[in-house]
Enzyme design. Structure first.
Site, mmCIF file in Angstrom:
data_model
loop_
_atom_site.group_PDB
_atom_site.id
_atom_site.type_symbol
_atom_site.label_atom_id
_atom_site.label_comp_id
_atom_site.label_asym_id
_atom_site.label_seq_id
_atom_site.Cartn_x
_atom_site.Cartn_y
_atom_site.Cartn_z
ATOM 1 N N ARG A 20 32.087 27.413 46.053
ATOM 2 C CA ARG A 20 33.355 27.179 46.739
ATOM 3 C C ARG A 20 33.214 27.528 48.222
ATOM 4 O O ARG A 20 33.118 28.701 48.581
ATOM 5 C CB ARG A 20 34.476 28.019 46.110
ATOM 6 C CG ARG A 20 35.820 27.849 46.835
ATOM 7 C CD ARG A 20 37.001 28.299 46.003
ATOM 8 N NE ARG A 20 37.064 29.734 45.777
ATOM 9 C CZ ARG A 20 38.110 30.374 45.252
ATOM 10 N NH1 ARG A 20 39.188 29.683 44.888
ATOM 11 N NH2 ARG A 20 38.076 31.676 45.055
ATOM 12 N N ASP A 30 41.739 38.910 45.041
ATOM 13 C CA ASP A 30 41.112 38.278 46.187
ATOM 14 C C ASP A 30 42.206 37.940 47.198
ATOM 15 O O ASP A 30 43.338 38.421 47.100
ATOM 16 C CB ASP A 30 40.283 37.055 45.780
ATOM 17 C CG ASP A 30 41.113 35.925 45.188
ATOM 18 O OD1 ASP A 30 42.363 35.952 45.299
ATOM 19 O OD2 ASP A 30 40.517 34.996 44.620
#
Length: 533
Positions: free
Chosen positions: A162, A446
């Site tokens: 990602r 996150d």
């Protein structure tokens, strides 16, 4: 070349990653695509202003034919046919990368985005680790002498990387005196170095694309893929992408996003926290009807979230693409077995709902959750690698259902306000220290968690929300008071030097973002300017 690296890197093998040939490739990507990227970012703001003024979003009339016509994405390569359990985590710390590759998951989402703090060391080290993983040579010895290596007795996961979203720049890479796109730096360095060794292993350069808000942004990625394949001599369609549907505008363009990427698309993913953050961001000043309850109360069973996930499954399977479920972020606590047992039951229930709804797999954040997720999907899939054949023709989702925030059960409470402010500061402090993933309150957090936390506070403050558990209204004075109390509690959890270096600037930033009249689109934009390294 007009490309300049503004700081040295101390990553072993970094010279290979930043070779003249690799940097020339990144520069070529920049010259070809940077201007379009900036145009599309500007278009985001214009669309949001229209949505806020109208109090709604809708499916695009100009792309109706794409939604109503019959077409399918390219068939998945063998390495992506079975994605029943995917483990996520940052690519930079080699220990975490090795643990993910040894976890028994089918896929490792190697994160250079929300679970990664983009220090220059982490950017280069992340690509270095992914190259070593593709070569099968990734290893690490801790300062205590413990050795970590890739297991040879298990099938290692397919790696899906990602890169950073379109909105983020890379200040350590200047091209013609301008900051490069973080997306193009991450993708360019990764695909340049890893494509061929991955192909030799029967895999390929596979990506998760974050934060997209429109099919035009997907079209840009598709053009990047086509150009990269031509430049690197890769057959067209070698690159594959799974798009995270983690913004509200993208939920109205799922068909169109897959269509733009149809030669390279392999699926869509339901990203819970970022989706809720985007919901707030789009309608942050559209009135109290769009104020969500405490984030802990907004589960995936809320009607407007069910509409989003059921539409995602239906859209994916109609187009031959995989539907990937959301994150199980729980971090087991071996010192509290009862808390761990209860959390495992919640994870099992969440994954059971996803599997029975038609998802082809789902995410976990910790290796201990891999068996739970695999067991649930094994029970539904059996020997099949996926359930693309489950079409869900009974699903009919309207724009009104996607926007029905009032359908979310729960309350806005002072306890939720406190948790939001505490988590926003604690996560931002850790991010500023160079770590992008951190366990807080037994959850692996996150950047998405910090984003929804601070955006909820901003929205509650602008609407003068009354807190259900105390009866007090959310005011600037209350936010400052609660923030000071939560920061004082955090002070006792870390040493004085670390608190002054990271927690104090994090607290100042969170206060500014919550109290300012304007809304900053991403916390990580101003935080990046405070990041050391």
């Amino acid at each position: 070349m007009t490309i300049e690296i503004t700081t040295p890197t101390d990553v072993e093998g970094g010279d290979e990653i930043l070779s003249a040939e690799a940097l020339a490739f990144v520069e070529a990507l920049h010259h070809r695509f940077a201007a379009r990227r900036l145009e599309l970012l500007a278009a985001r703001g214009e669309r949001r202003e229209r949505a806020a003024a109208d109090g709604r979003l809708d499916f695009l009339p100009e792309t109706r034919e794409v939604r109503e016509s019959e077409w399918r994405v390219a068939p998945a390569p063998p390495a992506l046919l079975d994605r029943r359990v995917e483990i996520t985590g940052p690519a930079a710390p080699p220990k975490m990368a090795i643990n993910a590759l040894n976890s028994g998951a089918k896929v490792w989402l190697a994160d250079l985005e929300d679970a990664a703090s983009p220090t220059w060391h982490n950017v280069v080290a992340g690509v270095r680790n992914l190259l070593d993983a593709a070569r099968g040579t990734l290893a690490y010895t801790s300062p205590q002498g413990k050795q970590y290596a890739l297991r040879s007795d298990i099938e290692r996961p397919t790696v899906v990387t990602r890169p950073r979203g379109w909105h983020l720049s890379e200040r350590h890479v200047l091209i013609d005196g301008e900051r490069a796109s973080g997306s193009l730096v991450d993708f360019g360095l990764h695909v340049f170095h890893t494509a061929k060794p991955l192909i030799e292993n029967g895999h390929g350069p596979y990506y998760y694309l974050p934060k997209l808000e429109s099919h035009l942004e997907a079209r840009l990625w598709n053009d990047v893929f086509v150009f990269a394949q031509e430049q690197l001599g890769l057959p067209r369609g070698t690159v594959r992408a799974t798009v995270l549907i983690e913004t509200l505008p993208a939920a109205f363009e799922m068909d169109e996003i897959l269509y733009e990427l149809r030669e390279h698309a392999s699926g869509l993913n339901a990203g819970r926290w970022d989706y809720l953050f985007s919901f707030i961001k789009v309608f942050r000043d559209a009135g109290p009807d769009f104020v969500l309850p405490d984030r802990a109360d907004v589960s995936m069973t809320a009607p407007f979230m069910r509409a989003y996930t059921e539409l995602l499954v239906q859209t994916c399977h109609r187009r031959g693409a995989f539907a990937m479920g959301g994150m199980a972020a729980f971090v087991p606590n071996r010192n509290d077995l009862e808390v761990t047992r209860a959390a495992f039951e919640k994870v099992r229930a969440d994954k059971t709902r996803e599997a029975e709804d038609g998802f082809d797999g789902s995410w976990v954040a910790h290796p201990d959750l891999v068996p739970v997720c695999r067991e649930v999907f094994d029970g539904v899939l059996g020997s099949r690698p996926n359930q693309l054949d489950r079409q869900r023709p009974e699903v009919a989702v309207t724009a009104e259902q996607l926007l029905d925030a009032a359908s979310a059960p729960g309350r806005v409470t002072e306890a939720g306000l406190r948790l939001n402010l505490s988590v926003a500061v604690a996560y931002t402090a850790v991010w500023l220290s160079g770590d992008g993933a951190v366990a807080l309150h037994n959850l692996m957090e996150d950047a998405a968690t910090a984003e929804i936390s601070r955006s909820q506070v901003w929205q509650q403050l602008r609407n003068g929300v009354e807190l259900a558990d105390t009866g007090r209204s959310v005011t600037p004075e209350l936010v400052r008071t609660v923030l000071a109390e939560e920061v004082a509690a955090l002070r006792g959890q870390v040493d004085a030097e670390r608190f002054a270096r990271f927690y104090e600037p994090a607290a100042r930033l969170v206060e500014e973002l919550c109290l300012d009249d304007g809304f900053v689109d991403f916390l990580t934009l101003p935080a990046y300017e405070l990041l050391e390294g």
